[in-house]
Design a protein around this motif. Structure first.
Motif, short mmCIF file in Angstrom:
data_model
loop_
_atom_site.label_atom_id
_atom_site.label_comp_id
_atom_site.label_asym_id
_atom_site.label_seq_id
_atom_site.Cartn_x
_atom_site.Cartn_y
_atom_site.Cartn_z
N ASP A 218 -5.87 -17.37 -4.78
CA ASP A 218 -4.74 -17.62 -5.69
C ASP A 218 -5.14 -18.61 -6.78
O ASP A 218 -6.19 -19.25 -6.71
CB ASP A 218 -3.49 -18.08 -4.93
CG ASP A 218 -3.59 -19.53 -4.46
OD1 ASP A 218 -4.70 -20.07 -4.37
OD2 ASP A 218 -2.53 -20.13 -4.18
N ARG A 293 2.72 -19.24 7.81
CA ARG A 293 3.49 -18.18 7.11
C ARG A 293 2.52 -17.54 6.15
O ARG A 293 1.39 -18.01 6.00
CB ARG A 293 4.62 -18.86 6.35
CG ARG A 293 3.99 -20.07 5.60
CD ARG A 293 4.68 -20.57 4.44
NE ARG A 293 4.01 -21.71 3.86
CZ ARG A 293 3.18 -21.64 2.83
NH1 ARG A 293 2.86 -20.49 2.27
NH2 ARG A 293 2.63 -22.74 2.35
N GLU A 298 -0.18 -14.86 -2.69
CA GLU A 298 -1.16 -14.01 -2.00
C GLU A 298 -0.52 -12.77 -1.39
O GLU A 298 -1.10 -11.68 -1.40
CB GLU A 298 -1.88 -14.80 -0.90
CG GLU A 298 -2.80 -15.90 -1.40
CD GLU A 298 -2.10 -17.25 -1.54
OE1 GLU A 298 -0.86 -17.28 -1.70
OE2 GLU A 298 -2.80 -18.27 -1.48
N1 GLY Z 1 -0.32 -19.93 -2.41
C1 GLY Z 1 -0.24 -21.07 -1.61
C2 GLY Z 1 0.90 -21.13 -0.70
O1 GLY Z 1 1.63 -20.19 -0.47
O2 GLY Z 1 1.11 -22.19 -0.11
#
Ligand code: GLY
Ligand code: AMP
Length: 424
Positions: A218, A293, A298
């Motif tokens: 990400d 989670r 992503e």
């Molecule tokens: N993309 C990082 C998170 O969901 O914490």
């Protein structure tokens, strides 16, 4: 299955989108949801931590499964609440309980867990107010930059990376004495700085067996070239070009498998997702953090690549028949680029009208709201434009093409998602 998804982001829309194909929109509910989840089922205007209202809603609507999208409800004990109530204990909450959720909600808990299971991570020590002097001494033993982390959840803001030793000491004092991050910084983890490139892998688990989801990378900063403030995420790609088979093998044998074994040997009573936030240092993966989670953004690239049934995996975990394996995934690349409100992650407007010339079912909604027939912005991150391609470049081209179809006042997006990965 009749499922209630908790959350209101593009992650929850992507999950609802996937489940809709599998179990139909009549069986999908999202609280509080957004204009995107509304296209995949029914929204319930209830906050993710209003457990009383959520349980009444579940009973009225014969919900049998709850999937928390974000950490908030997990950290507040959603599973404990439903399990401890006679009326609701039949409902399968697919997440860890509050205690096991500390893998995300307490950095010190997570570091201790990794140490016990010999999982590669940065060397560290944790300190409370009474140990302030020891904290200064520990900082003196480290090389800059210094990494200071508030132990608790601090909305992604609790990590400081500081070059100057005196400033690092002042920040430690600020966190412990002045509670810079409130109760989250009653304890502070100080750790060794790791220099490398970050990526993430995800496992769905029943606490004993696991299914590996596709990996992703990400982009957290607001500005191009990874400059500026941290955001909830400006884009993501999957697969990750540098995630070679040798990196995968090391990730599995040194990190994923020992973690799943640790969940069991530490009696964590874990189920749900493990999000491994990793960094590749000299071709060796190390853990930066765990989340309990899926990630956002992503999820908007890994769920579209998942060829298997997500609802079946959740049922298998409930029935104790989940088999450890890599999930079957498409060979295609998926990319997502977030359109955000100008000013985000600081001050921004809500309520701007959104025009979408040609819709696409992988345009995942985050901060959106439908009022009568109009679609309006309702948050900082607004829409995640996910596309597929036979290469990352082609997928990105389609994501950017999709964004040319969308407009709202002060719409901003990063034009360099994936650029840093072109040479791998
Ligand atoms: N993309 C990082 C998170 O969901 O914490
Ligand atoms: P965390 O909340 O622990 O994921 O930390 C937030 C961000 O800080 C990570 O995504 C990394 O970019 C950075 N970070 C955290 N710990 C370290 C470390 N030990 N070395 C280098 N960067 C780090």
């Amino acid at each position: 299955m009749r499922i209630l998804i908790l959350g209101s982001g593009a992650r929850e829309h992507a999950i609802a989108w996937k489940l809709k194909e599998e179990i139909g929109s009549n069986n999908i509910f999202t609280a509080p949801g957004n204009a995107g989840t509304q296209l995949c089922g029914t929204n319930a205007d209830i906050s993710v931590s209003d457990f009383e209202a959520l349980s009444s809603f579940c009973l009225e609507n014969k919900i049998d499964t709850i999937l928390p999208g974000s950490e908030e409800a997990i950290a507040n004990g959603v599973r404990d609440y439903f399990e401890s109530n006679e009326d609701t204990k039949h409902i399968y909450v697919f997440s860890p309980n509050k205690y096991a959720g500390q893998l995300e909600s307490s950095k010190a808990f997570a570091k201790e867990f990794m140490q016990k299971s010999s999982i590669p991570t940065a060397a560290y020590k944790s300190f409370t107010l009474e140990q302030l002097e020891e904290g200064y001494l520990f900082l003196d033993t480290l090389k800059p930059p210094y990494v200071l982390k508030a132990d608790g959840l601090a909305a992604g803001k609790g990590v400081l990376i500081i070059d100057d030793i005196e400033e690092a000491k002042r920040s430690l004092e600020d966190m412990l004495v002045n509670q810079k991050f409130g109760t989250a910084s009653q304890k502070v983890v100080i750790e060794e700085f790791l220099d490398g490139i970050e990526f993430s892998v995800f496992a769905l688990t029943d606490g004993e067996n696991y299914v590996m989801f596709p990996e992703a990378k990400d982009y957290k900063r607001i500005g191009e070239g990874d400059k500026g403030l941290n955001t909830g995420g400006m884009g993501a790609v999957s697969p990750v070009p540098f995630y070679s088979s040798s990196v995968h093998e090391k990730t599995m044998s040194q990190i994923v498998i020992p973690t799943i074994k640790g969940l069991k040997s530490e009696n964590l009573n874990f189920r749900g997702f493990v999000f491994f936030g990793l960094i590749l240092v000299n071709d060796n993966p190390m853990v930066i953090e765990y989340n309990v989670r899926l990630g956002d953004p992503e999820t908007e690239v890994i769920i579209p690549r998942l060829k298997e049934s997500l609802s079946q995996m959740i049922l298998d975990s409930q029935n104790g028949i989940l088999k450890s394996r890599d999930a079957i995934k498409t060979d295609e690349h998926a990319t997502t680029v977030f359109a955000v409100s100008g000013g985000y992650p600081e001050k921004y407007n809500k309520g701007e009208i959104i025009n979408i010339a040609t819709d696409c079912d992988t345009l995942f909604h985050a901060g959106t709201k439908r009022v009568n027939n109009g679609l309006y912005t309702n948050g900082g991150r607004v829409l995640a434009a996910t596309s597929y391609g036979d290469t990352m470049e082609n997928a990105l081209e389609s994501s950017y093409e999709l964004l040319t179809n969308i407009s709202f006042n002060n719409m901003v997006y990063r034009k360099d998602i994936g650029q840093d990965l072109r040479d791998y």
